[in-house]
Motif scaffolding. Structure first.
Motif, short mmCIF file in Angstrom:
data_model
loop_
_atom_site.label_atom_id
_atom_site.label_comp_id
_atom_site.label_asym_id
_atom_site.label_seq_id
_atom_site.Cartn_x
_atom_site.Cartn_y
_atom_site.Cartn_z
N ASP A 152 -9.21 -1.81 -1.33
CA ASP A 152 -8.70 -1.80 0.03
C ASP A 152 -7.31 -2.43 0.07
OD1 ASP A 152 -8.95 -1.48 2.87
OD2 ASP A 152 -9.29 -3.65 2.99
N LYS A 153 -6.42 -1.83 0.86
CA LYS A 153 -5.04 -2.34 0.92
C LYS A 153 -4.99 -3.77 1.47
CE LYS A 153 -3.56 -0.54 5.35
NZ LYS A 153 -2.54 0.20 6.07
N ARG A 154 -5.97 -4.15 2.30
CA ARG A 154 -5.99 -5.54 2.80
C ARG A 154 -6.22 -6.52 1.66
NH1 ARG A 154 -9.89 -3.84 7.46
NH2 ARG A 154 -11.10 -3.68 5.58
N ARG A 188 4.53 -10.11 8.27
CA ARG A 188 4.53 -8.82 8.99
C ARG A 188 5.59 -7.88 8.46
NH1 ARG A 188 2.50 -8.30 14.79
NH2 ARG A 188 0.54 -9.38 14.55
N SER A 189 6.60 -8.43 7.82
CA SER A 189 7.70 -7.61 7.29
C SER A 189 7.41 -7.09 5.89
CB SER A 189 8.99 -8.42 7.26
OG SER A 189 9.30 -8.88 8.55
N ILE A 190 6.69 -7.88 5.09
CA ILE A 190 6.35 -7.48 3.73
C ILE A 190 4.89 -7.05 3.75
CG2 ILE A 190 6.19 -8.22 1.34
CD1 ILE A 190 8.29 -10.35 1.97
N GLU A 191 4.68 -5.76 3.72
CA GLU A 191 3.35 -5.22 3.94
C GLU A 191 2.99 -4.14 2.91
OE1 GLU A 191 0.81 -3.59 7.77
OE2 GLU A 191 2.98 -3.68 7.88
N VAL A 192 1.76 -4.20 2.43
CA VAL A 192 1.25 -3.21 1.48
C VAL A 192 0.76 -2.00 2.26
CG1 VAL A 192 -0.53 -2.74 -0.25
CG2 VAL A 192 0.58 -4.97 -0.19
N LYS A 193 1.13 -0.82 1.77
CA LYS A 193 0.69 0.43 2.40
C LYS A 193 0.20 1.37 1.30
CE LYS A 193 3.64 0.06 6.36
NZ LYS A 193 2.97 0.06 7.58
N PHE A 194 -0.77 2.20 1.67
CA PHE A 194 -1.30 3.19 0.73
C PHE A 194 -1.38 4.54 1.42
CE2 PHE A 194 -4.89 5.56 -1.13
CZ PHE A 194 -4.41 5.69 -2.42
N SER A 195 -0.89 5.57 0.75
CA SER A 195 -0.95 6.93 1.28
C SER A 195 -2.05 7.70 0.56
CB SER A 195 0.38 7.65 1.08
OG SER A 195 0.23 9.01 1.38
N ILE A 215 -5.23 -6.05 -1.47
CA ILE A 215 -3.96 -6.12 -2.19
C ILE A 215 -2.97 -6.98 -1.40
CG2 ILE A 215 -2.02 -4.79 -3.11
CD1 ILE A 215 -4.61 -4.27 -4.64
N GLN A 216 -2.95 -6.81 -0.09
CA GLN A 216 -2.06 -7.61 0.77
C GLN A 216 -2.39 -9.10 0.62
OE1 GLN A 216 0.34 -6.31 2.99
NE2 GLN A 216 0.97 -8.35 3.59
N GLN A 217 -3.67 -9.43 0.67
CA GLN A 217 -4.09 -10.83 0.54
C GLN A 217 -3.72 -11.38 -0.84
OE1 GLN A 217 -8.32 -11.42 0.89
NE2 GLN A 217 -8.08 -13.58 1.34
N PHE A 218 -3.94 -10.58 -1.89
CA PHE A 218 -3.57 -10.97 -3.24
C PHE A 218 -2.07 -11.27 -3.32
CE2 PHE A 218 -1.64 -9.42 -7.20
CZ PHE A 218 -2.18 -10.31 -8.11
N MET A 219 -1.27 -10.37 -2.76
CA MET A 219 0.18 -10.52 -2.80
C MET A 219 0.62 -11.78 -2.04
SD MET A 219 3.09 -7.97 -1.22
CE MET A 219 2.56 -8.35 0.45
#
Length: 171
Positions: free
Chosen positions: A81-83, A101-108, A85-89
């Protein structure tokens, strides 16, 4: 070798109207989410004893429980889940709260490609992004997005040899 079929209405949730509905090959029935299938078969076996054969077969098909040390997860696995990865980052790179809010992980899912918006926002004084987990040539966010996309990232240092010639060396 002939594939065997389990008892009629092999899936307890199937209706009784169509006798062919619910028949599955053993290979099909004993694969996939066998834990959920076992739970459904046990419930059905309480009221209909013919499901006992399903319960027995599914009990044999149960995978062993794994310890956390036996699980190997690679960055870039599309099922993560991208969340997460976001939490890891955020935790690893110690992303300042005001930048989250500016540095955000996204997955297509369409292209199966990961992106990190705002990966160039951290300044050169961000020790985690430019020293601990990255370099001046590739900050930690760039390295992370390349890793998520299963790309090989190589950072080279330019050094001068004794003859004064510049040479690139893999860092």
């Amino acid at each position: 070798m002939r594939k065997t079929l389990l008892s009629p209405r092999a899936l307890p949730e199937c209706s009784n109207e169509d006798v062919t509905k619910g028949w599955h090959t053993a290979d099909d029935y004993l694969s996939g989410d066998v834990r959920a299938k076992l739970q459904a078969a046990r419930l059905a076996a309480k009221t209909e004893p013919e499901y006992a054969v399903n319960v027995a077969a599914l009990e044999k098909a149960q995978p062993k429980d794994l310890d956390a040390s036996e699980i190997d997860v690679r960055l870039g696995a599309t099922w993560i889940d991208k969340r997460s990865i976001q939490q890891f980052m955020e935790q690893t790179f110690d992303v300042p709260f005001y930048m989250r809010r500016s540095i955000e992980v996204k997955f297509s899912p369409l292209t199966a490609e990961w992106q990190i918006t705002g990966k160039t926002l951290p300044n050169r004084h961000d020790v985690a992004a430019y020293v601990t987990y990255g370099t001046d040539r590739a900050n930690a966010y760039r390295i992370l997005v390349e890793t998520l996309n299963l790309k090989d990232i190589r950072i080279y240092d330019t050094v001068e040899d004794v003859d004064g010639k510049q040479k690139r060396i893999l860092n």
